[in-house]
Structures are given as structure tokens and as C-alpha cells.
Design a protein around this motif. Sequence first.
Motif, PDB file in Angstrom:
ATOM      1  N   TRP A 171      -7.019  -1.412   4.587  1.00 56.73           N
ATOM      2  CA  TRP A 171      -6.398  -2.222   3.545  1.00 56.73           C
ATOM      3  C   TRP A 171      -5.638  -3.399   4.153  1.00 56.73           C
ATOM      4  CZ3 TRP A 171      -6.780  -3.397  -1.314  1.00 56.73           C
ATOM      5  CH2 TRP A 171      -5.756  -4.139  -1.924  1.00 56.73           C
ATOM      6  N   ALA A 231       2.523   1.817  -3.277  1.00 55.47           N
ATOM      7  CA  ALA A 231       1.588   2.372  -4.255  1.00 55.47           C
ATOM      8  C   ALA A 231       1.412   3.873  -4.052  1.00 55.47           C
ATOM      9  CB  ALA A 231       0.237   1.656  -4.152  1.00 55.47           C
ATOM     10  N   GLU A 240       0.828  -1.205   0.000  1.00 59.36           N
ATOM     11  CA  GLU A 240       0.000   0.000   0.000  1.00 59.36           C
ATOM     12  C   GLU A 240       0.867   1.261   0.000  1.00 59.36           C
ATOM     13  OE1 GLU A 240      -3.774   1.714   2.587  1.00 59.36           O
ATOM     14  OE2 GLU A 240      -2.216   0.561   3.604  1.00 59.36           O
ATOM     15  N   HIS A 278      -8.443  -3.810  -6.933  1.00 63.60           N
ATOM     16  CA  HIS A 278      -7.423  -3.534  -5.915  1.00 63.60           C
ATOM     17  C   HIS A 278      -6.474  -2.430  -6.359  1.00 63.60           C
ATOM     18  CE1 HIS A 278      -8.149  -7.941  -4.552  1.00 63.60           C
ATOM     19  NE2 HIS A 278      -8.964  -7.108  -3.934  1.00 63.60           N
ATOM     20  N   ASP A 279      -6.063  -2.465  -7.608  1.00 63.22           N
ATOM     21  CA  ASP A 279      -5.168  -1.417  -8.107  1.00 63.22           C
ATOM     22  C   ASP A 279      -5.832  -0.048  -8.047  1.00 63.22           C
ATOM     23  OD1 ASP A 279      -3.262  -3.330  -8.558  1.00 63.22           O
ATOM     24  OD2 ASP A 279      -3.408  -3.304 -10.741  1.00 63.22           O
ATOM     25  N   LEU A 317      -5.883   1.182  -4.370  1.00 66.16           N
ATOM     26  CA  LEU A 317      -4.568   1.647  -3.936  1.00 66.16           C
ATOM     27  C   LEU A 317      -4.184   2.957  -4.605  1.00 66.16           C
ATOM     28  CD1 LEU A 317      -2.690  -1.770  -3.879  1.00 66.16           C
ATOM     29  CD2 LEU A 317      -3.384  -0.410  -1.900  1.00 66.16           C
TER      30      LEU A 317
END
Length: 621
Positions: A483, A460, A457, A591-592, A595
Motif C-alpha cells: 500500500w 483504517a 493504512e 481504495h477504501d 484498506l
Amino acid sequence: MCRTAVSSILLAAGLMATHSAGQAQSSASTKPSSVAVGSAAAPAVAAKPSAPAEAPQPAWVQRSNEYTQKLLDIQLKHSPESGSAQGKTAYDSSITNPTRADEIAQRAELNGVLAKLNKIAAKEKDGNVRADLEILQHAYDLQFSRDDYQADHSVQFLDASRAIYVGLHTLLDDKVAADRRPDAVVRLRKYAGIEPGYKPFSDILKQRMIEQMAKPGVLYPSTAQLEDQLGSDKGYIDAIGALFVKYKLTGWQEPFAKLQQELAEYDTWVRSTVMPKARSNFRMPVEEYTFNLRGYGIDTPPDQLAAQAHAAFTEIQAEMAPLAVAAAKQHAWPLTDYRDVVLELKKHQIDGDTILPFYKARLQEIDDIIAAKNLVTMPDRPVDLRLATATESTKTPFPYILPPPFLHNTGQRGVFVLPLNLDSPSSGAPGTYDDFTFEAAAWPTIAHEARPGSDLEFDAFLHDGMSDARMMYAYNTIDVDSWGLYSEWLMQSYEPVDSQLITLQRRLLHAAQAFLDPELQSGKITPNDATKVLENDVVLSPAYAGEEVDRFINRSPGQATSYFYGYTKLLQLRKDTEEALGPRFNAKLFHDFILAQGLLPPDLLRKAVMEDFVPAQQKKK
């Protein structure tokens, strides 16, 4: 009361120095310390390039930061210690003026800028920038409301020793250039009131408390709260002297001697004047507790939150029951109750030289699963992993991530720190933790702290660029830990049965936190009752259970509820997204996207997903 001035000094030192699954920092972790950072690399899946030093920021981040800076400039002017913490040398010789007049002036300046930003927000077309402007407005609305409530209703203990230690530590640190450190002597003289035009810092704080005490019907701090904070002050004072010795500065002895006397007299005054009026009961008025919850990002009323948590607690226990039976069967243990199985699993502790190899092997397994199942885009670097020192392990006896700097980052990354197992769990010593150093705990720990959790995380954040508004005004347990807890849920089905059971045990803890904390404040349960739930039903060690209860009633009431709240919000968001997209739902893309948003409060994150991500996926063929 004086929250804007004094709290900003405390925040300047980066007191959120560690980030840990399900565990707020202990009171000890905010005391003076020095943590060395090393690393031991483990293999990882390569996919997304990590951010280069000083990576170019997206255009929306640059524009958002320009707006945020207008507010930060005001804060830094009124709390120059924070400016030093951000590397701004112009503030190094200045100190906060914690008077009521300065606080009023600061609010007027902030309101002027906020009014201009509201006009900009009405015309802003970029959704990311609009979200940031909303974050800023919400943060100050909450801050001003809380300041007003406290000014009318409470006497806060303003910890002079802690504030001054933090203000000096922003300059007296290995990360600070040597030519900046002499300004700490100037700052010290001002805190001590030796510099012309300055009063002793402690005298100003004392006057602020006297002003509050003169108001009718005000609420005093609890006795336990005062004892805890006053008990730490000698450590702060000693640490101040040690910092000046360490960096071989000159001319500090005289002002330090005067400061020592002033701080001792201040604490003596607090004990003789404030302590007799302190509350014997730790419970807070519901209005103040609600402010605490809102400050941690929770907008659910305390009783409703507790009801939801009770229901989840029962559901999780039901999930644990068959897993406990399966785990016992694998080990040929004649056990059926999840409590007994967890206690048995805790006996399989990891010690000494076996800790790093064990965690590296598990980390590799998890990395391989993430890659094989295409769960999320991974960084192209390994996790930085190291063992804690004996001192660190005593102070922080649980695994944690040391986050990288998000402002002015020049390539630094987070570090995953593993505690040493210093005591044998069979010893039964009151201070022994057996909750984090056993084999079955490694899977959920890695999932939360490393991959695909907080380490990924944070990477990112640095890669995609995160605005100052999100970093400085939306950084709280909900935005970060949701997260990490979601990552535990995400990896659970791939784990061995032992670790699946411990993953659920941790989730059980978070549900317990979310009803014990508010019910302690409402008087529905007692600290002894809460301790029994944590020891008997959640199966925590007495040391861990005791620290949790202390957090609920003393150190940070309301904070522990944020884990459960944030996790349930994010999990519900996934379920709603899956329902909206049906077969078009792609876990990796989801998910991408999550983040890439950086630190967004749950409501703004939901808005981004439903208004941006879902329509974009629906348009795809």
C-alpha cells in the motif's frame, strides 16, 4: 529447528518496531534501544472519524478471533514471553522450554486445533472468516514445512543472548506496569538455571545445536552471519543489566552474574565449535531460499521474479530519462542523464529547524490533493510527526512510521519520524546517507509513510477493525508496504517534476532489490556487482548501498524482494478492476475497500476484490 520456540520469543518484543519505505530495519535497529515518542501535528482533511478507544469489533472479527485464540493459547503456553508481550500477566514468571520434546508436543497440539478449524472452514459462510482460517492454515503449513526442512538439513545459530534480552524486555519496559516487573527477576533466574527444576537456557540451545551437528550433510550458518550475530551479543547482555538497574529491582545481581558467564561460554563454544564449520559462502540452498521467499509472502520462483524485476528496471529507467531532462531544464543544469540529475537533487538537503516546517507544508499540499481528487477517505486527525533524536538518526537514518499497537489499542496512533541530517553529504564519509533528507524526496516519503500511505493504512486498520489472524499471521512486508508503494504511484502524477523523478528512483530501487537478492543467492552476481548497480544505476549513497547488500546476503535474504512483488500485485489488481468495471470504476471506493480488508495476502485480497467489490459495483445503477 527450534524455530517455533525461540523465534516466538524474538517476535514477542515487537522487533518490527519501525516501518519504512523501501528499507528493512537495519541490524542495528534490532539491538537494544529506547525510542521516545513525541508528536508535532500537521493539518489534515477531516472525513472519517477515528476509532475510539476499545472500539466495538465487527461480528466477523470477534468470531475469527475466537478461532485464532485457540492457536494462540497453545503458542503462549509454549512461549510465555509472548504472553507477557500481550499483557497477559499469568505468563510473566514463565519462560520458553526450547527442547525438542516441547517443540513436538506443541506441534501435536496445534495440529489438533487446526484439524477442528478445517472442519469449521468447510461450513463457514462469512468470506472474511473463511479467509482468516485460510491464513491460519497456510501459516502453519509453511511453518511446519520449514521446521522439518531445517531439522533435516541445517544447523541454525540459536542466539541465546538476543532471545533472553527480548524475553526480559517484554517485562522491563516503560509501558509495563511496575507491579509486573519483579517477575523479570524470576524469569532471569530461570534463564540462568538457578531456579529449581531449570537448566541454563544456553545449555539447552547448545544441546539442540549439538543434535543437529551430529546429522550427516547438514548446512552450517555463514561466517558473516555468525560474526554479525555474535558481535551483537555483548550489547544485549549489557542492556539486560541496564534494564534491571533502570527499574531498581532487587535480587537480580547473582543470577545475572551467572547468566553473563553462561552466555559468554556459549558464544565461546559457538566460536570454537561451530564457527570452524561455518560456510564461507553466504549463498543458501535454493530450497531454503524459497522458504524465505514464501515466508515473506512471495510464491513466484526466484528466477522468474528476477526476470520480471529486470524488465521493470529497464522500463523505469526509460520513464526516468525524460523526467531528468525536464528537471534539469527547470534548474538550468547542463545535465541529461537521470543519474547526474538525481545526484544534483541530493545536494539540496534539509537541515535542523527547517525539517519539520518543510514536511508540514508538503504534507498539507498532499492532504489537499487527496481531498480535491477524492482519492481515499481520510481520518479526521492530523499525522503525528516528530524529529528523530541524534541517536535515533544515527541508528535509523531514514524516515519511518512507528506503528500503533493493533492489539489492545486504547487510542494510540502511529508516529511519523523524520531523521536529522547529521552529516554534510559533501563530506564523502563512508557512513553518510544523503538518500532521504533532500527536498525532492519529501513528496514520495510522505506519500509512503503518512498520507495516503502507511499512517492512513494503520488508521483504517484500527477504525474498521482487524482480526488477530490478519495482524499476527499475515503481517509482512508485502501486506504492509504494497500500500505504501502504491501510494507513491498514486501521488506521482501530482508531484513536481523533481519529486516524480525521485519517486521513480525509489521504484527503481525496489526493482533492483527483486533481482539482486535472488541473483546473489544463485551466484549469478557478486556482492561487488550488486553494490555497483545500487551506487551507479540506482544512485544510492555508498552507506545505503552497503546496507542493502548486507540485507540481501546476511540479515534477511529474500525480504527485500517483497516490496516489488507486493507493489506489482496491487497495481495489477487495480488495472484488472478498472478493466472489469470500466466507467463504473471509482478510485475512492476501490481504495477504501482495499484498506477495509486489513492485512490480506495478495491472493486473498484479489479474491475479495473480484468476488465482492467488483460484483457490488456492477450492480449499481
